[in-house]
Write a protein that holds these residues in place. Sequence first.
Motif, short mmCIF file in Angstrom:
data_model
loop_
_atom_site.label_atom_id
_atom_site.label_comp_id
_atom_site.label_asym_id
_atom_site.label_seq_id
_atom_site.Cartn_x
_atom_site.Cartn_y
_atom_site.Cartn_z
N ASP A 1 9.53 13.03 9.49
CA ASP A 1 9.73 11.99 9.33
C ASP A 1 7.88 11.64 8.79
OD1 ASP A 1 11.08 9.45 8.45
OD2 ASP A 1 11.07 8.95 10.17
N CYS A 2 7.89 10.25 8.22
CA CYS A 2 5.99 10.18 8.18
C CYS A 2 6.59 8.52 7.19
CB CYS A 2 5.60 10.94 7.39
SG CYS A 2 3.82 10.04 6.93
N PHE A 3 5.26 7.45 6.84
CA PHE A 3 5.31 6.26 6.55
C PHE A 3 5.22 6.47 5.11
CE2 PHE A 3 1.35 6.85 9.01
CZ PHE A 3 0.64 7.41 7.70
N CYS A 4 4.17 7.81 4.98
CA CYS A 4 3.61 8.26 3.87
C CYS A 4 4.87 7.66 2.36
CB CYS A 4 2.94 9.26 4.02
SG CYS A 4 3.57 10.40 4.44
N PHE A 5 6.18 8.58 3.25
CA PHE A 5 7.18 8.20 2.21
C PHE A 5 7.49 7.79 1.77
CE2 PHE A 5 9.26 12.47 5.03
CZ PHE A 5 7.52 13.46 4.61
N GLU A 6 6.81 6.38 2.13
CA GLU A 6 8.01 4.76 1.54
C GLU A 6 6.38 4.23 1.21
OE1 GLU A 6 10.11 3.11 4.30
OE2 GLU A 6 11.51 5.10 3.33
N GLU A 7 6.22 3.18 0.12
CA GLU A 7 5.32 2.35 0.43
C GLU A 7 5.59 0.99 1.52
OE1 GLU A 7 7.63 -1.40 -2.98
OE2 GLU A 7 6.23 0.45 -4.05
N GLN A 8 4.08 0.72 1.65
CA GLN A 8 4.86 0.05 3.20
C GLN A 8 4.31 -1.83 2.67
OE1 GLN A 8 5.31 0.78 6.00
NE2 GLN A 8 5.58 2.95 5.36
N GLN B 1 -3.68 0.24 -2.42
CA GLN B 1 -3.31 -0.72 -3.10
C GLN B 1 -2.46 -0.59 -3.83
OE1 GLN B 1 -5.77 -4.12 -2.13
NE2 GLN B 1 -3.99 -5.57 -3.33
N ILE B 2 -1.28 -0.84 -3.99
CA ILE B 2 -0.39 -1.18 -4.75
C ILE B 2 0.27 -2.30 -5.51
CG2 ILE B 2 0.13 1.40 -4.96
CD1 ILE B 2 2.86 0.59 -3.35
N ASP B 3 0.88 -2.23 -6.66
CA ASP B 3 1.47 -3.50 -6.74
C ASP B 3 2.71 -4.29 -6.01
OD1 ASP B 3 -0.19 -3.55 -9.68
OD2 ASP B 3 1.00 -3.01 -10.72
N LEU B 4 2.89 -5.06 -5.56
CA LEU B 4 3.80 -5.73 -5.05
C LEU B 4 5.46 -5.63 -5.04
CD1 LEU B 4 2.39 -9.00 -3.51
CD2 LEU B 4 2.90 -7.05 -2.25
N GLY C 1 0.94 -1.21 0.03
CA GLY C 1 -0.37 0.35 0.23
C GLY C 1 0.41 1.25 0.25
N SER C 2 -0.30 2.13 -0.47
CA SER C 2 0.72 3.39 -0.84
C SER C 2 -0.03 4.69 0.39
CB SER C 2 1.67 4.15 -1.84
OG SER C 2 1.80 5.57 -1.94
N ALA C 3 0.46 5.60 1.13
CA ALA C 3 -0.65 6.73 1.65
C ALA C 3 -0.78 7.66 0.64
CB ALA C 3 -0.31 6.65 2.87
N SER C 4 -1.84 8.95 0.20
CA SER C 4 -1.83 10.19 -0.01
C SER C 4 -2.66 10.66 1.45
CB SER C 4 -2.87 10.63 -0.91
OG SER C 4 -3.89 9.47 -0.19
N TYR C 5 -1.83 12.17 1.55
CA TYR C 5 -2.37 12.55 3.25
C TYR C 5 -2.74 14.30 2.05
CZ TYR C 5 2.77 13.55 1.79
OH TYR C 5 3.43 13.64 1.22
N ASN C 6 -3.24 13.99 3.53
CA ASN C 6 -3.36 15.86 2.93
C ASN C 6 -3.85 17.19 4.47
OD1 ASN C 6 -6.32 15.67 3.73
ND2 ASN C 6 -6.64 16.41 1.53
N VAL C 7 -4.28 17.87 4.89
CA VAL C 7 -4.08 18.85 5.46
C VAL C 7 -5.79 19.76 5.41
CG1 VAL C 7 -3.15 20.83 7.46
CG2 VAL C 7 -1.88 19.14 6.23
N ALA C 8 -6.28 19.81 6.63
CA ALA C 8 -7.87 20.96 6.51
C ALA C 8 -7.40 21.44 8.11
CB ALA C 8 -8.78 20.00 6.49
N PRO C 9 -7.84 22.94 7.61
CA PRO C 9 -8.42 23.56 6.42
C PRO C 9 -7.18 23.80 5.75
CG PRO C 9 -8.16 25.20 8.59
CD PRO C 9 -7.36 23.68 8.71
#
Length: 191
Positions: free
Chosen positions: A125-132, A172-175, A106-114
């Motif tokens: 540092d963030c888990f979202c910088f790399e695929e999991q 979900q992304i390809d393995l 998996g890979s995460a997209s992210y945003n901030v509100a407002p």
Amino acid sequence: MAMSGPAKTVTQTVSLVVVMGGLAWASVPFYDWFCRVTGFGGTPGVSEVASDEILDQTIKIRFDASQERGMPWEFKPVVREMELRIGETGLAFYEAYNPTDRPIAGSASYNVAPYEAGGFFSKIDCFCFEEQVLAPGERVQMPVTFYVDPEIVTDRDAKYVHSITLSYTFYQIDLPEGYAALETVNDTNLN
């Protein structure tokens, strides 16, 4: 020798289509870069170091999690909200669980509100910088380290923000090759 009317029109039309196609192809990476640099659209910034200034003012950070349709993982924030001083480094965890009998990437997209806060929310540092990749039945806690830039208090629009929501969506992304080969071997052994 000058081109005739129809040949000139065809050449101009083809040139226009090629230029427009090139602009369309380049627009996605350019927009992504623009959002990361400016915080436009709620895109948080990325920093290699923590803030060197910490204010007495506090701000609430809320955490949100979702999965794209069809993503079999369970995904949620460990803590739904925290309050910290502006400029202080925060550490939050998200939990992911793969309830299936196969590895899932998996890979995460992210945003901030407002959106006004996007340019002032910085991830160190963030888990979202790399695929999991989670193995069958695997449960993990994934960290994100961040701070809210003290300049938020002087910004014309963002100074009125008292609460920021950090949202992640896993899809979900390809393995990766090594995992895909392992899955093929496991499928062969099952048959």
